[in-house]
Design an enzyme around this catalytic site. Structure first.
Site, PDB file in Angstrom:
ATOM      1  N   SER A 267       4.727   2.032   2.088  1.00 56.42           N
ATOM      2  CA  SER A 267       4.566   1.353   2.755  1.00 56.42           C
ATOM      3  C   SER A 267       3.185   0.716   3.100  1.00 56.42           C
ATOM      4  O   SER A 267       3.021  -0.110   4.227  1.00 56.42           O
ATOM      5  CB  SER A 267       4.755   2.116   4.044  1.00 56.42           C
ATOM      6  OG  SER A 267       6.068   1.666   3.978  1.00 56.42           O
TER       7      SER A 267
ATOM      8  N   ASP B 182       5.834  11.065  15.291  1.00 57.57           N
ATOM      9  CA  ASP B 182       6.869  11.223  14.108  1.00 57.57           C
ATOM     10  C   ASP B 182       7.575  12.015  14.498  1.00 57.57           C
ATOM     11  O   ASP B 182       6.301  12.983  13.793  1.00 57.57           O
ATOM     12  CB  ASP B 182       6.786  10.151  12.879  1.00 57.57           C
ATOM     13  CG  ASP B 182       7.622  10.644  12.398  1.00 57.57           C
ATOM     14  OD1 ASP B 182       9.176  10.638  12.034  1.00 57.57           O
ATOM     15  OD2 ASP B 182       7.990   8.888  11.849  1.00 57.57           O
TER      16      ASP B 182
ATOM     17  N   ALA C   4       5.369   8.927   9.976  1.00 56.83           N
ATOM     18  CA  ALA C   4       5.535   9.437   8.761  1.00 56.83           C
ATOM     19  C   ALA C   4       5.625   8.800   7.932  1.00 56.83           C
ATOM     20  O   ALA C   4       6.696   8.007   7.804  1.00 56.83           O
ATOM     21  CB  ALA C   4       5.763  10.310   8.660  1.00 56.83           C
ATOM     22  N   PRO C   5       5.935   9.012   6.517  1.00 59.86           N
ATOM     23  CA  PRO C   5       4.255  10.118   5.777  1.00 59.86           C
ATOM     24  C   PRO C   5       3.418  10.431   5.986  1.00 59.86           C
ATOM     25  O   PRO C   5       2.553  10.692   6.046  1.00 59.86           O
ATOM     26  CB  PRO C   5       5.010  10.463   4.648  1.00 59.86           C
ATOM     27  CG  PRO C   5       5.345   9.132   3.411  1.00 59.86           C
ATOM     28  CD  PRO C   5       6.388   7.977   5.006  1.00 59.86           C
ATOM     29  N   GLY C   6       3.069   8.313   6.475  1.00 61.56           N
ATOM     30  CA  GLY C   6       1.835   7.869   7.162  1.00 61.56           C
ATOM     31  C   GLY C   6       0.653   7.032   6.947  1.00 61.56           C
ATOM     32  O   GLY C   6      -0.442   6.612   6.598  1.00 61.56           O
ATOM     33  N   GLY C   7       1.200   6.677   5.893  1.00 69.70           N
ATOM     34  CA  GLY C   7       1.044   5.247   5.064  1.00 69.70           C
ATOM     35  C   GLY C   7      -0.037   3.988   6.058  1.00 69.70           C
ATOM     36  O   GLY C   7      -0.928   3.646   5.028  1.00 69.70           O
TER      37      GLY C   7
ATOM     38  N   LYS D 220      13.327  -4.335  11.280  1.00 69.94           N
ATOM     39  CA  LYS D 220      13.552  -4.591  10.298  1.00 69.94           C
ATOM     40  C   LYS D 220      15.289  -5.801  11.046  1.00 69.94           C
ATOM     41  O   LYS D 220      15.675  -5.870  11.581  1.00 69.94           O
ATOM     42  CB  LYS D 220      14.312  -3.559  10.306  1.00 69.94           C
ATOM     43  CG  LYS D 220      13.506  -2.131  10.318  1.00 69.94           C
ATOM     44  CD  LYS D 220      12.608  -1.702   8.779  1.00 69.94           C
ATOM     45  CE  LYS D 220      11.378  -1.162   9.336  1.00 69.94           C
ATOM     46  NZ  LYS D 220      10.299  -0.470   8.464  1.00 69.94           N
TER      47      LYS D 220
END
Ligand SMILES: C[S@@+](CC[C@H](N)C(=O)[O-])C[C@H]1O[C@@H](n2cnc3c(N)ncnc32)[C@H](O)[C@@H]1O
EC number: 2.1.1.186
Length: 352
Positions: free
Chosen positions: A187, A237, A218-221, A302
């Site tokens: 991401s 998150d 999360a996870p942090g991109g 989305k």
């Protein structure tokens, strides 16, 4: 000179309907009549102008930045079908010379589909002899139009041009970004691309020492992209963040609901990648903006399977209405990025 007869638009495979709908809305608003050819899963759309001179005269009213689903937009002639296999060059050059006097560069392209990519070996081989034959037309300086040849097959192509300040700056409209090894998720490329597309003054808009909130981090991109630019980030998150981000000393992780969290002071950046109904995200961003809680926001919507264009426009309407009621000056854009799938990315800048 000849006027281009069509507007050729590249899009993500499967989004031809959306791309067609928006170019019809845009051309209609500019008083350019025409119809659209859009084949499902072809990854491109063609708007055919009924009167090419009107298209040429009013082209400047059609800002590329205003399009959501188009990756690239080309003023084109064609298709040139039945190009002779022993001399494709002559008809292509004649058409190019009719459209513009000089070009800055030449891009040979195909649609972003597996079938079309099989043409890549052909275009690679064709590029050198064609560029040599076109040398007299090229070399027009960086602000001159770019020459595009979009191959449908090895004997059929559209030919046209883009203007460097009103188009995507990458061949096929695709920024080729490399996934950084230390990034916690793929991401990350979405936010990197969003910065490339929306941030026109990086030296002032993405400065070390700025502050940010990342909702759905999360996870942090996305947080990784902010930390890379030395921006202090509150990552919200319930999920776990990559520990390396926490070690940076620039990240505060809060396990709380992104819809309830508000920073105690305004931040420079709000970024949001929570998987939620688009209108809920739009309302959240509008709430923050109405309170002046950020300067810039990047948020992902989305999209549902149906009525995707309408859904984005509905979200635009929600934000516009709210900010108009509050008298907040702003700039709002949406774009389906190359790294977006069934989604689009929004950018909102509050203008003081
Ligand atoms: C697509 S992922 C985000 C990926 C992230 N941008 C990255 O680059 O690694 C969506 C995240 O949103 C989080 N999320 C969903 N609803 C949330 C909420 N109400 N509050 C906070 N986080 C939420 C999920 O836990 C999930 O980690």
């Amino acid at each position: 000179m000849t006027s281009p007869s069509s507007i050729l638009l590249y899009c993500r495979r499967g989004f031809e309907k959306e791309c067609a709908a928006e170019i019809l809305v845009q051309t209609q608003a500019a008083g350019i009549s025409g119809h659209v050819r859009a084949k499902e899963n072809s990854a491109y759309v063609v708007f055919v102008a009924h009167e090419p001179e009107i298209l040429a005269n009013r082209a400047a009213r059609l800002r590329f930045d205003a399009l959501i689903f188009a990756r690239q937009r080309i003023f084109a002639s064609g298709p040139l079908a039945d190009l002779p296999v022993d001399d494709r060059i002559t008809p292509l050059l004649d058409t190019a010379a009719g459209l513009q006097r000089r070009y800055s560069t030449l891009w040979l392209e195909t649609a972003d589909t597996n079938e079309a990519k099989e043409l890549a070996a052909f275009t690679r081989k064709f590029e050198r002899p064609f560029a040599a034959a076109a040398a007299g037309l090229l070399g027009g300086g960086p602000q001159a139009p770019r020459l595009h040849v979009f191959f449908l097959t090895s004997t059929a192509a559209y030919l046209g041009y883009t203007l460097p300040d009103d188009s995507a700056p990458w061949p096929c409209g695709i920024p080729r970004l490399k996934l950084p090894r230390s990034a916690p998720s793929r991401s990350t490329l979405k936010l990197e691309e969003a910065f490339l597309v929306f941030v026109d003054r990086p030296e002032t808009m993405l400065r070390p020492g700025m502050s940010a909130v990342d909702l759905g981090a999360a996870p942090g991109g996305w947080t990784w992209q902010l930390v890379r630019r030395h921006i202090r980030t509150t990552a919200v998150d319930n999920g776990n963040l990559d520990p390396a981000l926490l070690d940076s000393g620039l990240v505060t992780h809060l396990r709380t609901d992104g819809f309830r969290f508000r920073p105690s002071r305004p931040v420079d950046w709000l970024v949001c990648d929570m998987v939620e109904q688009p209108s809920r995200i739009a309302r959240l961003v509008a709430d923050w903006a109405a309170d002046g809680a950020f300067r810039y926001a990047v948020f992902n919507l989305k999209l549902p399977m149906n009525r995707r264009y309408e859904e984005v426009e509905r979200c635009r309407g929600l934000i516009e209405e709210r900010l108009a009621a509050q008298g907040v000056s702003h700039r709002l854009r949406f774009r389906q990025l190359y790294h977006d799938r069934e989604e689009v990315t929004g950018f909102l800048e509050l203008v003081s």
